[in-house]
Design a protein around this motif. Structure first.
Motif, short mmCIF file in Angstrom:
data_model
loop_
_atom_site.label_atom_id
_atom_site.label_comp_id
_atom_site.label_asym_id
_atom_site.label_seq_id
_atom_site.Cartn_x
_atom_site.Cartn_y
_atom_site.Cartn_z
N HIS A 5 -8.59 -1.65 -5.30
CA HIS A 5 -7.61 -2.71 -4.58
C HIS A 5 -6.14 -2.33 -4.81
O HIS A 5 -5.23 -2.74 -4.10
N GLU A 19 -5.20 0.82 -4.84
CA GLU A 19 -5.05 2.11 -3.78
C GLU A 19 -5.09 1.52 -2.48
O GLU A 19 -4.19 2.00 -1.47
N SER A 20 -5.77 0.46 -2.09
CA SER A 20 -5.70 -0.08 -0.77
C SER A 20 -4.45 -1.08 -0.51
O SER A 20 -4.26 -1.56 0.61
N ASN A 78 -3.48 7.37 -2.58
CA ASN A 78 -4.85 7.89 -2.01
C ASN A 78 -4.72 9.41 -1.86
O ASN A 78 -5.54 10.07 -2.20
N LYS A 90 0.85 -1.40 0.20
CA LYS A 90 -0.06 -0.02 0.01
C LYS A 90 1.04 1.25 -0.11
O LYS A 90 1.77 1.29 0.75
#
Length: 155
Positions: free
Chosen positions: A35, A37-38, A9, A4
């Motif tokens: 997904h 971004e996370s 983000n 991540k």
């Protein structure tokens, strides 16, 4: 092993964009982008290149390797990446076997496939490579010709 990167983000939010809008801008699936971004899914090299190009920042900045936004106008070059991986290994006087061990017990065969352009190195592995050897991801991907990670000079 996906990673991540918080700035993916942050850049989207700072630009008042929704995840689906960013997905559309970079040509990604609107269900896959969140997904990335996370950190749940591995982000492809091409997608990271498109994000950096769109936001006009370096990939080193997006990943947190640098606080210098240092935009480059060149795009990811699939031909240069394998050559630069090999160049860094040779500069560090490492065999493929020793380099693979340094990168977390990666097999010599896998590293050979990356260096010969047979297989594309996953972004998380490229990030580990760059971090381990203090080499710019933008350099490795052919986005610029400066090996060193740019740092912001604090006064």
């Amino acid at each position: 092993m996906a990673i991540k990167f918080k700035r993916i983000n942050d850049l989207r939010v700072d630009n008042d964009l929704l995840q689906r809008e960013v997905a559309e801008i970079i040509g990604a699936n609107k269900n896959t982008y969140p997904h990335w971004e996370s950190g749940l899914y591995e982000i492809p090299l091409e997608a990271m290149d498109k994000l950096a190009t769109y936001y006009k920042v370096s990939i080193d900045y997006i990943t947190g390797l640098s606080d210098d936004k240092g935009n480059t106008m060149r795009r990811y070059d699939k031909e240069i990446l394998p050559k630069r991986l090999k160049k860094i290994r040779i500069q560090n006087k490492l065999s493929q076997e020793k380099m693979g061990y340094t990168l977390g017990n990666m097999s010599q065969i896998k590293l050979s496939r990356y260096e010969n352009g047979i297989t594309t190195i996953p972004f998380s592995t490229l990030y580990l490579f760059a971090k381990t050897f203090n080499i710019s991801i933008d350099y490795l991907m052919g986005r610029n010709d400066t090996q060193e990670i740019k740092t912001t000079i604090k006064k």
